[in-house]
Scaffold this motif. Sequence first.
Motif, PDB file in Angstrom:
ATOM      1  N   GLU A 144       0.764  -1.048  -0.041  1.00  0.00           N
ATOM      2  CA  GLU A 144       0.049   0.055  -0.009  1.00  0.00           C
ATOM      3  C   GLU A 144       0.961   1.227   0.052  1.00  0.00           C
ATOM      4  OE1 GLU A 144      -0.979  -3.685   0.993  1.00  0.00           O
ATOM      5  OE2 GLU A 144      -0.535  -2.170   3.180  1.00  0.00           O
ATOM      6  N   TYR A 145       0.154   1.886  -0.685  1.00  0.00           N
ATOM      7  CA  TYR A 145       0.982   3.732  -0.881  1.00  0.00           C
ATOM      8  C   TYR A 145       0.840   4.793  -1.147  1.00  0.00           C
ATOM      9  CZ  TYR A 145       0.120   2.960  -5.421  1.00  0.00           C
ATOM     10  OH  TYR A 145      -0.343   2.646  -6.899  1.00  0.00           O
ATOM     11  N   GLY A 163       5.561   4.102   1.346  1.00  0.00           N
ATOM     12  CA  GLY A 163       4.441   3.042   0.985  1.00  0.00           C
ATOM     13  C   GLY A 163       5.357   1.027   2.071  1.00  0.00           C
ATOM     14  N   PHE A 167       6.530  -1.761  -0.116  1.00  0.00           N
ATOM     15  CA  PHE A 167       7.501  -0.595  -0.547  1.00  0.00           C
ATOM     16  C   PHE A 167       8.036  -0.296   0.186  1.00  0.00           C
ATOM     17  CE2 PHE A 167       2.998  -0.465  -3.549  1.00  0.00           C
ATOM     18  CZ  PHE A 167       4.033   0.108  -4.488  1.00  0.00           C
TER      19      PHE A 167
END
Length: 722
Positions: A144-145, A163, A167
Amino acid sequence: MSHRRPRAVLLPAALASVSALALGVMAFAQEAPRPRPSVNLYGNAGLIDMPSAEMMPDGQMTLSWSKFDGMSRRQFNFQILPRLSGTLRYSTIDNWGRPDDPDYDLWDRSFDFRLQILEDKPGWQPSLALGFRDFLGTGVYSGEYLVASKRVVPSVTVTGGVGWGRFAGVNGFKNPFCAISNGMCARDEDYGEGGKPAFGRFFRGEDAALFGGVEWRTPYDGLTLKAEYSSDAYTREQSGPNAHFDRKSPFNFGAEYNITEGITVGGYYMYGDALGFNIALSGNPNKPLTPQDLGVGPIPTTARPDDAPMGEGWQNDPAKRTRLSDALAKAMDVEGIRLERITFKGSVVDVVIQNRRYNQQPRAIGRATRVLQVGMPANVKTFNVTLIADGLETTTVTIDRAEYESQISRWDAGQSSWDTVGLAGAWDDPAGYPVWTRPNLYPSVDWTVLPQPYLVLLTPGEPIRVGLNLDANVTLRLSQGASFNIGVSQPLFGTYDDPGDSDSTLPHVRSNTSRYYSGKNPRLTNLTGDYVFKLNENTYGQVSAGYLERQFAGIYSEVLWKPVDQSWGLGADLAYVKQRQWDAPLGLTDYDVVTGFGSAYWETGWYGMQVELDAGRYLAGDWGGTLTVTREFPNGWAVGAYATLTDVTAEDYGEGSFDKGVMITIPFRWTVPFETDARNSIQLTSISRDGGAQLDVANHLWDTVKEFDRQHMKWNWGSYWQ
């Protein structure tokens, strides 16, 4: 062929480089037109391996293929809404390895989506987006970011983000969400069969990390240079027994060249160890590939003279009515419209027509109205035009002749005509009135021959297969509602060898699909007798019997209630079918099943979004429901996604956990410089499984009648005068 908050304290750090470079140059960014964002190696708008916060133009579709050091990705990206995009990805990672097979290569599918929270605006406001990679998949690329991008001068865009998951692989810092709950520090890496939403992984893990980069659109037309700092460690890709990729640096560098408006190629130096490549093909439903104004214009028309004779005697003379009707039918034939019936009701005439050429129904209505305006005697004051689709009388459009005449030369004729026409469900009662019916109308034969591409992903022997069939369909129509239909498909390329029987634990209703497409001989796709009818002005029905689709034969029935002025409808279908033999055109197996659904349809009126919910019994005997969300464009383009959940467990279903896929419908009119109402459909599906499988029956009632309702007519009414 459709188918959602990190802490604010992290944002200033992620945007530090953006703010520093933006100082004093905002005026340039305010004035320059914004080019379409470039595509990264994951198929999203972005840098090289990292995402950006930019969004593609609304409706943009991009097919891309990227590769570096044994890792290849094939992606379909769709700009679902102006601020929401989704990406379907199929990847191959060589030398992944596993304990029981050191030479194992991983084939992986994943789905991403990204929501843009802020748009890049003059001043200090950057674009800001929240993204989820591998939201539906095995979790190999899960992350996720929160990312921001700013165009600091017309040719330079800077991106910075923070992230989690993939990430947060290098140079990370403690995940701030751990302060909220110790559970946020643990990230579940057991993805099972994949294909399930990963809500339990969002923003979890011990670390978060920063990433960023810069993109420069050089003065050399079409050439873009990029540099980025990547926070992806690629740990698993380097740990296979035979892996040879060695991540030596967090920096990536690349150059991309836009060959034409829709084709971009790129080359990259990746992680200090490998060379990369990317090609992206892009198009937009709102930008046709060919000119859309070719072809013969409509016949000229004028208002009736003030002294036009208003006599009605011709209506009582059968010979005169016949001569007039024959002349009107010939004139409409030239326009690509078949006039089937005229009912004479004094100052009102009812005509029943079939659009045989135009992609937009209002254009056919407008062409027919022009013929009536020129040909009908002056005493006729109202035209009722009823459209036929696949034998069904769908919608009646009422045109006041005096209103029409007043609009002929007006600048606002499009809107004015829409405001004055009436729409109603077709339900004609000609009793007591003289009727002209086109002679020798039935029996009639219609046929089409169209190329039919298909894309099959993650087949048992390879991760992707592209093929092309030539599909021929012939309809022998005995009456308006009764017909015989036959379809034959000739493989051209991309054919299968017989892969053998499936190992599914469920009845093999779809897991043997490849067998039905194998070989180079022509295949009988359908052979049916069909009858369609109306129960009243709002209710449609059909019954079909025979070889209904490639894999099943039997009896199918359907009913649909859909008023013209209503944005939603209700339907039901019921079928008894037996499975066809894959290697015998007319042979049947012992497997039979009763399948049927109740369905609800809703045209939301919001960006062309349509929702369909089906609930009932599937081909494998399982019970459940299917949700389909489709975005339809006024010109006939449509992109949809579906997901099905039934009482089949994820373990019994197998890889993917449940059935899902993407469908794309492309009107031929978008690609060719002449009028045609032909359309082509492509399905991007994962591996064919047996749970949640439905019959693939042609001409579902909803698909037949929906484009004749008020909403679709209004969308395309601009073509009425063309």
